[in-house]
Design a protein around this motif. Structure first.
Motif, mmCIF file in Angstrom:
data_model
loop_
_atom_site.group_PDB
_atom_site.id
_atom_site.type_symbol
_atom_site.label_atom_id
_atom_site.label_comp_id
_atom_site.label_asym_id
_atom_site.label_seq_id
_atom_site.Cartn_x
_atom_site.Cartn_y
_atom_site.Cartn_z
ATOM 1 N N LEU A 165 0.619 -1.143 0.109
ATOM 2 C CA LEU A 165 0.059 -0.116 0.050
ATOM 3 C C LEU A 165 1.005 1.224 -0.147
ATOM 4 C CD1 LEU A 165 -3.350 0.675 1.453
ATOM 5 C CD2 LEU A 165 -1.676 2.346 2.388
ATOM 6 N N VAL A 166 1.883 1.224 0.940
ATOM 7 C CA VAL A 166 2.659 2.440 0.595
ATOM 8 C C VAL A 166 3.252 2.766 -0.771
ATOM 9 C CG1 VAL A 166 5.059 3.131 1.651
ATOM 10 C CG2 VAL A 166 3.708 1.840 3.114
ATOM 11 N N LEU A 167 3.837 1.589 -1.495
ATOM 12 C CA LEU A 167 4.469 1.986 -2.678
ATOM 13 C C LEU A 167 3.622 2.062 -3.737
ATOM 14 C CD1 LEU A 167 7.537 -0.480 -2.251
ATOM 15 C CD2 LEU A 167 7.304 2.053 -1.608
ATOM 16 N N ALA A 168 1.966 1.615 -3.526
ATOM 17 C CA ALA A 168 0.972 1.469 -4.899
ATOM 18 C C ALA A 168 1.325 2.620 -5.806
ATOM 19 C CB ALA A 168 0.006 1.097 -4.201
ATOM 20 N N PRO A 169 0.826 3.789 -5.225
ATOM 21 C CA PRO A 169 0.925 4.972 -6.293
ATOM 22 C C PRO A 169 2.287 5.070 -7.255
ATOM 23 C CG PRO A 169 0.079 5.588 -4.124
ATOM 24 C CD PRO A 169 0.727 4.438 -3.895
ATOM 25 N N ALA A 170 3.298 4.974 -6.535
ATOM 26 C CA ALA A 170 4.575 5.199 -7.330
ATOM 27 C C ALA A 170 4.751 3.750 -8.113
ATOM 28 C CB ALA A 170 5.858 5.290 -6.231
ATOM 29 N N SER A 171 4.783 2.943 -7.695
ATOM 30 C CA SER A 171 5.016 1.686 -8.312
ATOM 31 C C SER A 171 4.059 1.418 -9.711
ATOM 32 C CB SER A 171 5.045 0.342 -7.485
ATOM 33 O OG SER A 171 3.878 -0.073 -6.902
ATOM 34 N N THR A 172 2.867 1.815 -9.589
ATOM 35 C CA THR A 172 1.855 1.512 -10.544
ATOM 36 C C THR A 172 1.960 2.844 -11.458
ATOM 37 O OG1 THR A 172 0.235 2.829 -9.395
ATOM 38 C CG2 THR A 172 0.188 0.571 -9.235
ATOM 39 N N ARG A 173 2.580 3.863 -10.898
ATOM 40 C CA ARG A 173 2.611 4.935 -12.080
ATOM 41 C C ARG A 173 3.874 4.694 -12.767
ATOM 42 N NH1 ARG A 173 2.177 10.867 -12.550
ATOM 43 N NH2 ARG A 173 3.736 11.474 -14.101
ATOM 44 N N LEU A 174 4.979 4.193 -12.086
ATOM 45 C CA LEU A 174 6.223 3.847 -12.912
ATOM 46 C C LEU A 174 5.964 2.888 -14.035
ATOM 47 C CD1 LEU A 174 9.450 3.785 -13.169
ATOM 48 C CD2 LEU A 174 9.542 1.991 -11.384
ATOM 49 N N LEU A 175 5.042 1.702 -13.644
ATOM 50 C CA LEU A 175 4.888 0.830 -14.778
ATOM 51 C C LEU A 175 4.055 1.586 -15.959
ATOM 52 C CD1 LEU A 175 5.015 -1.965 -16.047
ATOM 53 C CD2 LEU A 175 2.976 -2.688 -14.482
ATOM 54 N N VAL A 176 3.089 2.431 -15.517
ATOM 55 C CA VAL A 176 2.113 3.025 -16.549
ATOM 56 C C VAL A 176 3.123 4.160 -17.349
ATOM 57 C CG1 VAL A 176 0.150 4.606 -16.882
ATOM 58 C CG2 VAL A 176 -0.028 2.639 -15.385
ATOM 59 N N ASP A 177 3.849 4.573 -16.697
ATOM 60 C CA ASP A 177 4.904 5.440 -17.547
ATOM 61 C C ASP A 177 5.458 4.549 -18.651
ATOM 62 O OD1 ASP A 177 4.277 7.681 -16.141
ATOM 63 O OD2 ASP A 177 6.025 7.721 -14.846
ATOM 64 N N GLN A 178 5.948 3.454 -18.154
ATOM 65 C CA GLN A 178 6.863 2.578 -19.120
ATOM 66 C C GLN A 178 5.705 2.098 -20.177
ATOM 67 O OE1 GLN A 178 9.894 -0.090 -17.477
ATOM 68 N NE2 GLN A 178 8.593 0.622 -15.332
ATOM 69 N N LEU A 179 4.414 1.731 -19.873
ATOM 70 C CA LEU A 179 3.485 1.159 -20.845
ATOM 71 C C LEU A 179 2.968 2.281 -21.939
ATOM 72 C CD1 LEU A 179 1.297 -0.590 -18.516
ATOM 73 C CD2 LEU A 179 2.959 -1.758 -20.093
ATOM 74 N N LEU A 180 3.174 3.454 -21.454
ATOM 75 C CA LEU A 180 2.646 4.477 -22.274
ATOM 76 C C LEU A 180 3.577 5.309 -22.945
ATOM 77 C CD1 LEU A 180 -0.429 5.776 -20.228
ATOM 78 C CD2 LEU A 180 -0.385 3.825 -21.934
ATOM 79 N N GLY A 181 4.994 5.071 -22.618
ATOM 80 C CA GLY A 181 6.167 5.733 -23.288
ATOM 81 C C GLY A 181 6.233 7.149 -22.958
ATOM 82 N N ARG A 182 5.958 7.317 -21.621
ATOM 83 C CA ARG A 182 6.389 8.543 -20.966
ATOM 84 C C ARG A 182 7.540 8.586 -19.949
ATOM 85 N NH1 ARG A 182 0.302 8.804 -18.060
ATOM 86 N NH2 ARG A 182 1.370 7.720 -16.427
ATOM 87 N N GLU A 183 8.193 9.670 -19.897
ATOM 88 C CA GLU A 183 9.305 9.696 -18.975
ATOM 89 C C GLU A 183 8.958 9.284 -17.605
ATOM 90 O OE1 GLU A 183 13.200 10.853 -17.957
ATOM 91 O OE2 GLU A 183 12.091 10.759 -19.730
ATOM 92 N N PRO A 184 9.597 8.195 -17.291
ATOM 93 C CA PRO A 184 9.410 7.440 -15.525
ATOM 94 C C PRO A 184 9.552 8.453 -14.525
ATOM 95 C CG PRO A 184 11.411 6.617 -16.694
ATOM 96 C CD PRO A 184 10.853 7.754 -17.751
ATOM 97 N N ILE A 185 8.783 8.205 -13.527
ATOM 98 C CA ILE A 185 9.260 9.187 -12.274
ATOM 99 C C ILE A 185 10.422 8.863 -11.685
ATOM 100 C CG2 ILE A 185 6.673 9.739 -12.054
ATOM 101 C CD1 ILE A 185 6.852 7.267 -9.894
ATOM 102 N N VAL A 186 10.734 7.600 -11.805
ATOM 103 C CA VAL A 186 12.225 7.370 -11.435
ATOM 104 C C VAL A 186 12.844 6.352 -12.093
ATOM 105 C CG1 VAL A 186 11.325 7.492 -8.701
ATOM 106 C CG2 VAL A 186 11.306 5.412 -9.901
ATOM 107 N N ASP A 187 14.196 6.199 -12.099
ATOM 108 C CA ASP A 187 14.912 5.010 -12.761
ATOM 109 C C ASP A 187 14.182 3.600 -12.587
ATOM 110 O OD1 ASP A 187 16.598 3.481 -14.100
ATOM 111 O OD2 ASP A 187 18.278 3.943 -12.893
ATOM 112 N N PRO A 188 13.592 3.366 -13.768
ATOM 113 C CA PRO A 188 13.066 1.980 -13.537
ATOM 114 C C PRO A 188 14.172 0.757 -13.278
ATOM 115 C CG PRO A 188 13.048 2.455 -15.886
ATOM 116 C CD PRO A 188 13.589 3.485 -15.003
ATOM 117 N N ALA A 189 15.446 0.846 -13.609
ATOM 118 C CA ALA A 189 16.301 -0.123 -13.678
ATOM 119 C C ALA A 189 16.498 -1.122 -12.409
ATOM 120 C CB ALA A 189 17.893 0.269 -13.965
#
Length: 363
Positions: free
Chosen positions: A331-355
């Protein structure tokens, strides 16, 4: 056929669906039971790792982003659904911290308000905590959310969105592959097709991916909690001591947690855990001894080797992605981890380095 197909209806799956739908995409969410009724419902709702200075940088980056997002999300969901997730930013008191110097150094490094306070401050904030303490650590910015109401509000919002299809009570039994990609997800109710497939199966994610030859080191880690029916104001804010915590709700109820048990998929509760949790809660706030224990439950966290979730494309399968392995911090990480994946799915600049989160990394 939806553009995206999400497998797993916990907070990770529902927030993924919400963000994709917000971006104008069609999404089908498949959940074997009812959305949000596993670990998302069972946890405590503290919007921070318990001792954040003890976690690695990848977890800290996601938790910091999420912490700033929750107030906005809670207000949005209340406005759109009428269901209040009860986000409360009342701060957290740390009692008997063994690595205080490390905590203070971490706070200075990341710019997080954390201060050493004396007994006058401590008992003014929390009169009910155990007497005789000479100091505590105080983090004023920490918030908590009532996760059962969060998942209810997320579910209500998704159910009202025209581009979202919710398929609950629909168990995934496998994947049909062709030419290195998922053609369809097999369920007990037949096949479901989607352009991109995202597995958000929590503790069950490894089992879902195993038939594809994908080895994801995610395992169930059992946790038990209890709930006291306490008068409003007995406990006012989150208090943490010796690895256990109490969390107040707006109506006065107080959660106490939690155990850490390697017990596979066993979800039974037991008297020994209940007694241990009761003793820990009463050690923090002795007045809880006079309150009824209203409920005792268990949940299964998705444990991973280093606690860092697996977020991103699954190697070797063209249209398959995963977001799982958040361990104690789903629950703590849910907003950021889902945003990170959605950024990658939609070709957006990711909020943090996904590596650091990529599936297939060595753990």
């Amino acid at each position: 056929m939806s553009e995206f197909l999400v497998v797993g209806g916990g907070v990770i799956g529902m927030m993924t669906t919400l963000q994709l739908a917000d971006a104008g995409h069609s999404v089908t969410l498949i959940e074997r039971g009812r959305c949000g009724r596993e670990a998302s419902w069972a946890g405590g709702g503290i919007v921070s790792p318990l001792y954040p200075w003890r976690y690695s940088a990848p977890i800290s980056r996601l938790s910091t982003w999420s912490e700033g997002y929750y107030p906005e999300l809670a207000l949005r969901l209340l406005e759109e659904t009428g269901i209040d997730p009860e986000y409360r930013q009342r701060g957290l008191l740390y009692l008997r911290v063994s690595d205080e110097a490390r905590a203070m150094a971490w706070a200075r490094q990341v710019g997080k308000p954390l201060e050493r306070v004396g007994p006058d401050f401590l008992y003014a904030k929390e009169p009910a905590v155990v007497p005789g303490l000479e100091e505590a650590l105080w983090m004023p910015t920490l918030g908590s959310i009532r996760n059962p109401r969060l998942v209810r509000s997320l579910h209500a919002r998704l159910a009202a969105m025209p581009g979202v299809t919710l398929r609950e009570g629909c168990e995934v039994t496998g994947f049909r592959m062709a030419a290195g990609r998922v053609e369809a997800v097999a369920t007990a109710d037949g096949e479901v097709s989607g352009g991109q497939v995202i597995v958000c199966g929590g503790a069950w994610a490894a089992g879902l991916l195993a038939p594809l030859g994908v080895s994801l080191p995610v395992r169930p880690v059992k946790g038990q909690m209890i709930l006291f029916r306490a008068p409003p104001g007995l406990v006012r804010r989150v208090v943490l001591m010796d690895g256990r915590y109490v969390i107040p709700r707006a109506d006065g109820r107080v959660l106490a947690g939690s155990t850490l048990e390697e017990a596979g998929f066993d979800k039974t509760i037991d008297a020994a855990a209940r007694e241990s949790l009761w003793e820990s809660a009463v050690a923090i706030a002795p007045a809880l001894a006079g309150c009824e224990v209203e409920h005792h439950w268990t949940g299964l966290r998705p444990g991973s080797p280093d606690g860092v979730p697996f977020i991103g494309a699954v190697p070797g399968v063209a249209n398959l992605h995963v977001n799982a392995g958040h361990y104690r911090n789903g629950l703590v990480l849910a907003p950021a981890s889902t945003r990170l994946l959605v950024d990658q799915l939609l070709g957006r600049e990711p909020i943090v380095d996904p590596a650091p989160y990529r599936p297939g990394r060595e753990g």
